[in-house]
Design an enzyme around this catalytic site. Structure first.
Site, mmCIF file in Angstrom:
data_model
loop_
_atom_site.group_PDB
_atom_site.id
_atom_site.type_symbol
_atom_site.label_atom_id
_atom_site.label_comp_id
_atom_site.label_asym_id
_atom_site.label_seq_id
_atom_site.Cartn_x
_atom_site.Cartn_y
_atom_site.Cartn_z
ATOM 1 N N ASP A 31 29.386 2.868 23.051
ATOM 2 C CA ASP A 31 28.595 1.772 23.574
ATOM 3 C C ASP A 31 29.325 1.094 24.736
ATOM 4 O OD1 ASP A 31 26.129 -0.147 21.923
ATOM 5 O OD2 ASP A 31 27.145 -1.095 23.550
ATOM 6 N N LYS A 36 31.973 -5.750 21.440
ATOM 7 C CA LYS A 36 31.256 -5.052 20.217
ATOM 8 C C LYS A 36 32.017 -4.014 19.540
ATOM 9 C CE LYS A 36 26.374 -3.403 19.487
ATOM 10 N NZ LYS A 36 25.114 -3.037 20.262
ATOM 11 N N ASN A 209 3.968 4.828 13.038
ATOM 12 C CA ASN A 209 4.098 3.294 13.081
ATOM 13 C C ASN A 209 2.529 2.634 13.691
ATOM 14 O OD1 ASN A 209 6.608 3.132 12.788
ATOM 15 N ND2 ASN A 209 7.335 2.765 14.904
ATOM 16 N N PHE A 250 2.088 -0.787 2.291
ATOM 17 C CA PHE A 250 1.689 -1.496 3.521
ATOM 18 C C PHE A 250 0.386 -1.855 3.239
ATOM 19 C CE2 PHE A 250 4.727 -1.252 6.671
ATOM 20 C CZ PHE A 250 5.808 -0.762 6.223
ATOM 21 N N LYS A 252 0.211 -5.255 2.139
ATOM 22 C CA LYS A 252 0.559 -6.565 1.587
ATOM 23 C C LYS A 252 0.101 -7.502 2.786
ATOM 24 C CE LYS A 252 4.023 -9.300 -0.471
ATOM 25 N NZ LYS A 252 3.730 -10.554 0.281
ATOM 26 N N GLY A 254 -0.620 -10.869 4.808
ATOM 27 C CA GLY A 254 0.385 -11.897 5.510
ATOM 28 C C GLY A 254 0.097 -12.588 6.777
ATOM 29 N N GLY A 258 5.802 -7.951 12.801
ATOM 30 C CA GLY A 258 6.721 -8.359 14.003
ATOM 31 C C GLY A 258 7.613 -7.273 14.151
ATOM 32 N N CYS A 261 9.692 -2.563 16.109
ATOM 33 C CA CYS A 261 8.767 -1.267 16.266
ATOM 34 C C CYS A 261 7.429 -1.400 16.475
ATOM 35 C CB CYS A 261 9.233 -0.418 15.213
ATOM 36 S SG CYS A 261 10.993 0.077 15.238
HETATM 37 C C1 UDX Z 1 9.326 -0.076 10.918
HETATM 38 C C2 UDX Z 1 8.951 1.202 10.108
HETATM 39 O O1 UDX Z 1 8.547 0.948 8.805
HETATM 40 C C3 UDX Z 1 9.875 2.366 10.213
HETATM 41 O O2 UDX Z 1 9.532 3.464 9.679
HETATM 42 C C4 UDX Z 1 9.959 2.296 11.682
HETATM 43 O O3 UDX Z 1 10.832 3.443 12.232
HETATM 44 C C5 UDX Z 1 10.331 1.056 12.677
HETATM 45 O O4 UDX Z 1 9.370 0.266 12.122
HETATM 46 P P1 UDX Z 1 10.736 -2.287 10.522
HETATM 47 O O5 UDX Z 1 9.863 -2.825 11.780
HETATM 48 O O6 UDX Z 1 12.092 -2.299 10.277
HETATM 49 O O7 UDX Z 1 10.258 -0.997 10.287
HETATM 50 O O8 UDX Z 1 9.844 -3.103 9.290
HETATM 51 P P2 UDX Z 1 8.595 -2.872 7.982
HETATM 52 O O9 UDX Z 1 9.359 -3.102 6.813
HETATM 53 O O10 UDX Z 1 8.071 -1.656 8.260
HETATM 54 O O11 UDX Z 1 7.979 -4.117 8.320
HETATM 55 C C6 UDX Z 1 7.153 -4.344 9.515
HETATM 56 C C7 UDX Z 1 6.449 -5.472 9.783
HETATM 57 O O12 UDX Z 1 5.191 -5.465 8.845
HETATM 58 C C8 UDX Z 1 7.162 -6.920 9.057
HETATM 59 O O13 UDX Z 1 6.908 -8.052 9.782
HETATM 60 C C9 UDX Z 1 6.522 -6.960 7.850
HETATM 61 O O14 UDX Z 1 6.684 -8.201 7.152
HETATM 62 C C10 UDX Z 1 5.077 -6.436 8.061
HETATM 63 N N1 UDX Z 1 4.320 -6.137 6.992
HETATM 64 C C11 UDX Z 1 4.899 -4.704 6.251
HETATM 65 C C12 UDX Z 1 3.199 -6.561 6.161
HETATM 66 O O15 UDX Z 1 2.700 -7.623 6.891
HETATM 67 N N2 UDX Z 1 2.765 -6.231 5.122
HETATM 68 C C13 UDX Z 1 3.134 -4.807 4.473
HETATM 69 O O16 UDX Z 1 2.499 -4.446 3.570
HETATM 70 C C14 UDX Z 1 4.204 -4.381 4.951
#
Ligand code: UDX
Length: 446
Positions: A31, A36, A209, A250, A252, A254, A258, A261
């Site tokens: 890095d 860091k 994604n 996935f 859920k 809400g 955010g 990714c």
């Molecule tokens: C995601 C992908 O899951 C991962 O495979 C990829 O490499 C990077 O992006 P991450 O961003 O860490 O990972 O979080 P994740 O747990 O996937 O949740 C992403 C967002 O979706 C969060 O804001 C979460 O609150 C929201 N979410 C997730 C929902 O609102 N409902 C769901 O059912 C699942």
């Protein structure tokens, strides 16, 4: 055992490097940030990721995990060099490849023998060819370079778990030799390996994604319809998820996704399509729905409370999801911006994301040190992140400490039955509202 360099020690690079060292490889993480690197050499993770510090310390002590700012030391005598630097979103929605380009040049100028370059960063389809060209153009000496796409699927907050328990490892290569080397490196993880060509591997990451983001926006739209029709989105999601073709994850509902990714990758995919002469309408809609969904609590509060001008609103949770201090694209940012614009006061609490939040949130937000402190004297409370700490709150605290016991829950943290005894008005996502009035009526009839 292979000798591996990992360039970039963000979420992806650090977790990848640490996990590769844990399965026995000799890993050097590189890095440019000296402070860091010093912290990491001492076994301290610069990011909050459960289990990471322990694993770092274990592998540093075993002599398999090193950190350096020195590119020569980092890339010399390695079998593979992983690229795990960021690809932030540019103003126009495309991915910024500046850091990728810089690492490609660093590898070219510092390697001392044949090397396989592994791209972990999420890059637009075709970028690995560009990385290959950049390395060839800047190569010092006559060495054989292979480039492999090996996208990551780690979730923040459970990245260490995912590194050892993922569903698949995708290897995109145009030569069998390069694919076999990366397969051999990853074999000890015991995770299914899927080999394909480079461009398909690059696309698998974006498609995965974008699909997950689609599932979330889909269930969020269904939840808004449930709100209007008196259905319960949680029951709907269970009923849908029992169909193996749909799957229970996935779904859920809400206040939207955010993180680092989904928002970035969906807009990059729309741009990639545009460049290829195609309008990706579905993903564009997924993004629009998410934008609207992030402000749902503000809309609900305006409907219930009227004008928010002068109202003090407690925000419980700031991180984009629990178990992380990451604030990137968190709904909390849009929510507080909108509340402040409405003339409301915002008092916020997050178990760990507050230091980061101060960089991301609009000015004018007050930060406090506990949920109770945020709730105390506020007019109403918004639950933004589903931290365990909030799920375990004694619900009586809302009735006791809020001016008006009205709670807007953006993450459906509480069971509706539990809320009925809490003497609060409770508005959640895609589930019938629970009001004190209604609870009183109900207790009279029982
Ligand atoms: C995601 C992908 O899951 C991962 O495979 C990829 O490499 C990077 O992006 P991450 O961003 O860490 O990972 O979080 P994740 O747990 O996937 O949740 C992403 C967002 O979706 C969060 O804001 C979460 O609150 C929201 N979410 C997730 C929902 O609102 N409902 C769901 O059912 C699942």
């Amino acid at each position: 055992m292979k000798k591996i360099a990992v360039a970039g020690t963000g979420y992806v690079g650090l977790v990848t490097g640490v996990a590769l060292s844990d399965i026995g490889h000799e890993v050097t993480c590189i890095d440019i940030d000296e402070a860091k690197v010093k912290r990491m050499q001492a076994g301290e993770s610069p990011i909050y990721e459960p289990g990471l510090d322990e694993l770092m310390t274990k592998n540093i002590e075993a002599g398999r995990l090193h950190f350096t700012t020195n590119h020569r030391e980092g890339f010399a005598n390695k079998d593979a060099a992983y690229i795990a630097v960021g690809t932030p979103e540019k103003e126009d929605g495309t991915a910024d490849l500046r850091f990728i380009e810089a690492v490609a040049k660093d590898i070219a100028q510092n390697l001392t023998g044949d090397i396989t370059v592994v791209t972990k960063s999420t890059v637009p389809v075709g970028t690995n060819d560009y990385i290959n060209e950049t390395i060839q153009e800047n190569l010092a000496g006559n060495h054989n370079i292979e480039v492999v796409s090996n996208p990551e699927f780690l979730r923040e907050g459970s990245a260490v778990f995912d590194a050892f328990n993922g569903d698949r490892i995708v290897i995109g290569a145009d030569s069998e030799k390069a694919a076999s080397l990366i397969e051999e490196i990853n074999k000890p993880f015991g995770i299914a390996i899927y080999k394909t060509d480079i461009r398909s591997a690059e696309m698998i990451k974006y498609a995965s994604n974008a699909f997950l983001a689609t599932k979330i926006s889909f269930i969020n739209e269904i939840s808004n319809l449930c709100d209007r029709l008196g259905a319960n989105v949680e029951d709907v999601a269970i009923g849908m998820g029992m169909d193996g073709r749909i799957g229970a994850q996935f779904l859920k509902a809400g206040i939207g996704y955010g993180g680092s990714c989904f928002p970035k990758d969906t807009s990059a995919l729309v741009k990639i399509a545009e460049t290829a002469g195609m309008e990706f309408e579905l993903i564009q809609s997924v993004m629009n729905v998410n934008k609207k969904q992030q402000l749902l609590l503000v809309e609900k509060a305006k409907e219930v409370l009227g004008n928010l001008n002068g109202k003090k609103i407690a925000l419980l949770g700031l991180a984009f999801k629990p178990n992380t201090d990451d604030m990137r694209e968190s709904p909390a940012i849009a929510i507080s911006g909108s509340l402040l614009a409405e003339g409301a006061e915002v008092v916020a609490y997050d178990p760990i994301a507050t230091p980061n939040a101060k960089f991301f949130m609009p000015g004018g937000v007050e930060y406090v040190n506990s949920a109770e402190e945020a709730i105390n004297g506020a007019d109403t409370a918004f639950i933004v992140t589903d931290w365990e700490e909030f799920k375990n709150l004694e619900l009586s605290v809302f009735a006791e400490k809020l001016q008006e016991p009205v709670v807007f829950d953006g993450r459906n943290c509480y069971d509706l039955k539990q809320v009925k005894d809490a003497n609060i008005d409770y508005y959640s996502i895609g589930r019938p509202a629970v009001t004190r009035e209604e609870a009183k009526e109900l207790s009279k009839t029982n």
